[in-house]
Design a protein around this motif. Structure first.
Motif, PDB file in Angstrom:
ATOM      1  N   THR A  40       0.830  -1.206   0.000  1.00 44.56           N
ATOM      2  CA  THR A  40       0.000   0.000   0.000  1.00 44.56           C
ATOM      3  C   THR A  40       0.862   1.253   0.000  1.00 44.56           C
ATOM      4  OG1 THR A  40      -1.739  -1.179   1.200  1.00 44.56           O
ATOM      5  CG2 THR A  40      -1.830   1.228   1.224  1.00 44.56           C
ATOM      6  N   LYS A  41       1.891   1.271   0.838  1.00 48.66           N
ATOM      7  CA  LYS A  41       2.771   2.443   0.880  1.00 48.66           C
ATOM      8  C   LYS A  41       3.503   2.638  -0.444  1.00 48.66           C
ATOM      9  CE  LYS A  41       4.621   1.062   4.820  1.00 48.66           C
ATOM     10  NZ  LYS A  41       5.488   1.016   6.034  1.00 48.66           N
ATOM     11  N   LEU A  84      -4.704  -0.556   6.406  1.00 49.58           N
ATOM     12  CA  LEU A  84      -5.042   0.446   7.417  1.00 49.58           C
ATOM     13  C   LEU A  84      -3.792   0.895   8.169  1.00 49.58           C
ATOM     14  CD1 LEU A  84      -8.345  -1.110   8.785  1.00 49.58           C
ATOM     15  CD2 LEU A  84      -8.143   1.065   7.577  1.00 49.58           C
ATOM     16  N   ASP A  85      -2.865  -0.026   8.404  1.00 45.81           N
ATOM     17  CA  ASP A  85      -1.597   0.335   9.030  1.00 45.81           C
ATOM     18  C   ASP A  85      -0.862   1.371   8.179  1.00 45.81           C
ATOM     19  OD1 ASP A  85      -2.131  -1.517  11.027  1.00 45.81           O
ATOM     20  OD2 ASP A  85      -0.809  -3.066  10.186  1.00 45.81           O
ATOM     21  N   ALA A  86      -0.876   1.169   6.867  1.00 46.23           N
ATOM     22  CA  ALA A  86      -0.204   2.115   5.967  1.00 46.23           C
ATOM     23  C   ALA A  86      -0.882   3.475   6.007  1.00 46.23           C
ATOM     24  CB  ALA A  86      -0.210   1.562   4.536  1.00 46.23           C
ATOM     25  N   TYR A  87      -2.212   3.485   6.029  1.00 51.63           N
ATOM     26  CA  TYR A  87      -2.940   4.747   6.113  1.00 51.63           C
ATOM     27  C   TYR A  87      -2.644   5.449   7.435  1.00 51.63           C
ATOM     28  CZ  TYR A  87      -5.920   4.876   1.945  1.00 51.63           C
ATOM     29  OH  TYR A  87      -6.383   5.005   0.663  1.00 51.63           O
ATOM     30  N   LEU A  97     -13.777   2.308   4.110  1.00 52.50           N
ATOM     31  CA  LEU A  97     -15.034   2.366   4.846  1.00 52.50           C
ATOM     32  C   LEU A  97     -14.822   2.213   6.353  1.00 52.50           C
ATOM     33  CD1 LEU A  97     -17.290   0.226   2.479  1.00 52.50           C
ATOM     34  CD2 LEU A  97     -17.327   2.695   2.759  1.00 52.50           C
ATOM     35  N   ILE A  98     -13.729   1.582   6.746  1.00 49.17           N
ATOM     36  CA  ILE A  98     -13.452   1.417   8.175  1.00 49.17           C
ATOM     37  C   ILE A  98     -12.179   2.149   8.593  1.00 49.17           C
ATOM     38  CG2 ILE A  98     -14.748  -0.717   8.542  1.00 49.17           C
ATOM     39  CD1 ILE A  98     -12.146  -2.273   8.161  1.00 49.17           C
ATOM     40  N   TRP A  99     -11.684   3.022   7.726  1.00 43.63           N
ATOM     41  CA  TRP A  99     -10.530   3.844   8.086  1.00 43.63           C
ATOM     42  C   TRP A  99     -10.956   4.855   9.145  1.00 43.63           C
ATOM     43  CZ3 TRP A  99      -9.079   8.933   5.494  1.00 43.63           C
ATOM     44  CH2 TRP A  99      -7.861   9.415   5.994  1.00 43.63           C
ATOM     45  N   CYS A 100     -10.111   5.083  10.127  1.00 44.89           N
ATOM     46  CA  CYS A 100     -10.430   5.993  11.227  1.00 44.89           C
ATOM     47  C   CYS A 100      -9.406   7.125  11.281  1.00 44.89           C
ATOM     48  CB  CYS A 100     -10.471   5.236  12.552  1.00 44.89           C
ATOM     49  SG  CYS A 100     -10.848   6.287  13.972  1.00 44.89           S
TER      50      CYS A 100
END
Length: 354
Positions: free
Chosen positions: A31-32, A65-68, A192-195
């Motif tokens: 992702t990164k 999500l870790d990358a985000y 959709l589940i990114w916080c």
């Protein structure tokens, strides 16, 4: 060309018999590399479509999500005992049904429940009406704010918006591939589940297909997140439908179950049981939608008002502001007819300009 990325691509694109899932760390790395354009366009396009065909695992979504979390923005914690609601509706707009989420966010904020939304502009593949445009038409333009200014507005009004094209520009190039591929990649599901909040958060996520709900639950369990509400909502959003029974998953505990997953309680809510007509409000022109929303904010009875009360009543109850659905619906009607929600909109607009 990145040989590291090529090896990750080979793992997921080698077919049923020789392919493998990525580990959480590998998914984060992939992702990164896509966000930073360290992979070539050919590699990125191949990865996105191959990953969609293979279907992502909870470990892979957790890695994304870790990358985000590492590269993306976050609004900072505010002094609030209860979890901040994160309404995850960044998808690609609405094309069939009238969205009510901005009104729901205003209602919750006017009731003392902080809310964060996130999203961007008109995206493929649907190219529907994005929420940020609805906010703009209501006099609230999030698109020009710095993240610092968004933080200030959030702290003062209880409403925050992370506008990804400005606050997380690394994602912009990824979505160019969506139109070329003609399909949403798993990154769209992940968002959709990114916080984008660094404090105590309650994630609200919409879904269409049951396997997606399970994917959400297992992914968030890997990340230690237990405060989750899932809604089989309108066009993949977290808005309750009126044309059918609303299927909802809610957590009742802050602990994982014996299998290490989130314990979800199933809830079925029939609009008819609460006196609502069983029909979703269709989406007309944007001008018609804004006029209808302004009517709701002014307390005028309408079909869209029924949608607003149905959704508002549920979320007022789910957030603990009201003891049950009927009290929540009555409270929502009281707030709309007493101009409290309109005042919150005016407060929000004035804080954006100050």
């Amino acid at each position: 060309m990145s040989t590291v990325f090529r090896d990750l691509l080979k793992k997921i694109a080698s077919g049923e018999h020789t392919g493998h899932n990525l580990t959480r760390a590998e998914a984060a790395t992939a992702t990164k590399m896509m966000l930073r354009k360290e992979a070539t366009p050919a590699q990125i396009g191949a990865f996105l479509i191959a990953h969609r065909i293979k279907r992502p695992t909870p470990e892979e979504i957790a890695g994304m999500l870790d990358a985000y979390d590492e590269l993306g923005p976050k609004l900072q914690p505010i002094a609030w005992e209860q979890p901040v609601i994160v309404l995850g509706i960044p998808y690609d707009g609405r094309t069939r049904t009238a969205p009510i989420s901005p009104v729901t966010a205003l209602l919750l904020a006017a009731s003392g429940q902080p809310v964060i939304m996130h999203g961007g502009d008109c995206f493929p593949t649907k190219y529907g009406v994005p929420l940020v445009e609805i906010w703009q038409r209501l006099g609230v333009d999030w698109t020009g704010l710095s993240l610092e200014k968004s933080q200030q507005v959030f702290e003062k009004t209880g409403l925050g918006f992370v506008y990804t094209p400005k606050h997380f520009p690394l994602t912009n190039s990824i979505w160019e591939y969506r139109d070329q591929l003609g399909k949403r990649p798993p990154l769209a599901t992940m968002e959709l589940i990114w916080c984008p909040y660094a404090g105590n958060a309650h994630i609200i996520a919409g879904f269409v297909h049951p396997p997606t709900e399970k994917l959400f639950q297992n992914t968030l369990a890997l990340r230690g997140v237990t405060q989750l509400t899932t809604v089989k909502g309108l066009e993949g959003s977290c808005e309750l439908p009126r044309d059918r029974t609303a299927i909802i998953g809610i957590t009742r505990t802050s602990e994982l179950d014996e299998t290490g997953n989130i314990s979800i309680e199933r809830l079925h809510l029939s609009p008819r049981d609460y006196g609502f007509t069983t029909k979703n409000e269709p989406l007309g022109t944007t001008e018609e939608l804004i006029a209808d929303i302004q009517g709701v904010l002014n307390g005028k009875p309408s079909d869209l008002m029924q949608t607003a009360l149905w959704n508002g009543g549920f979320y007022l109850w789910r957030c603990g502001i009201c003891s049950d659905m009927r009290e929540g619906i009555a409270k929502a009607e009281e707030l709309f007819t007493s101009d409290v929600v309109t005042q919150k909109l005016e407060e929000l607009s004035s804080n954006l300009l100050s």
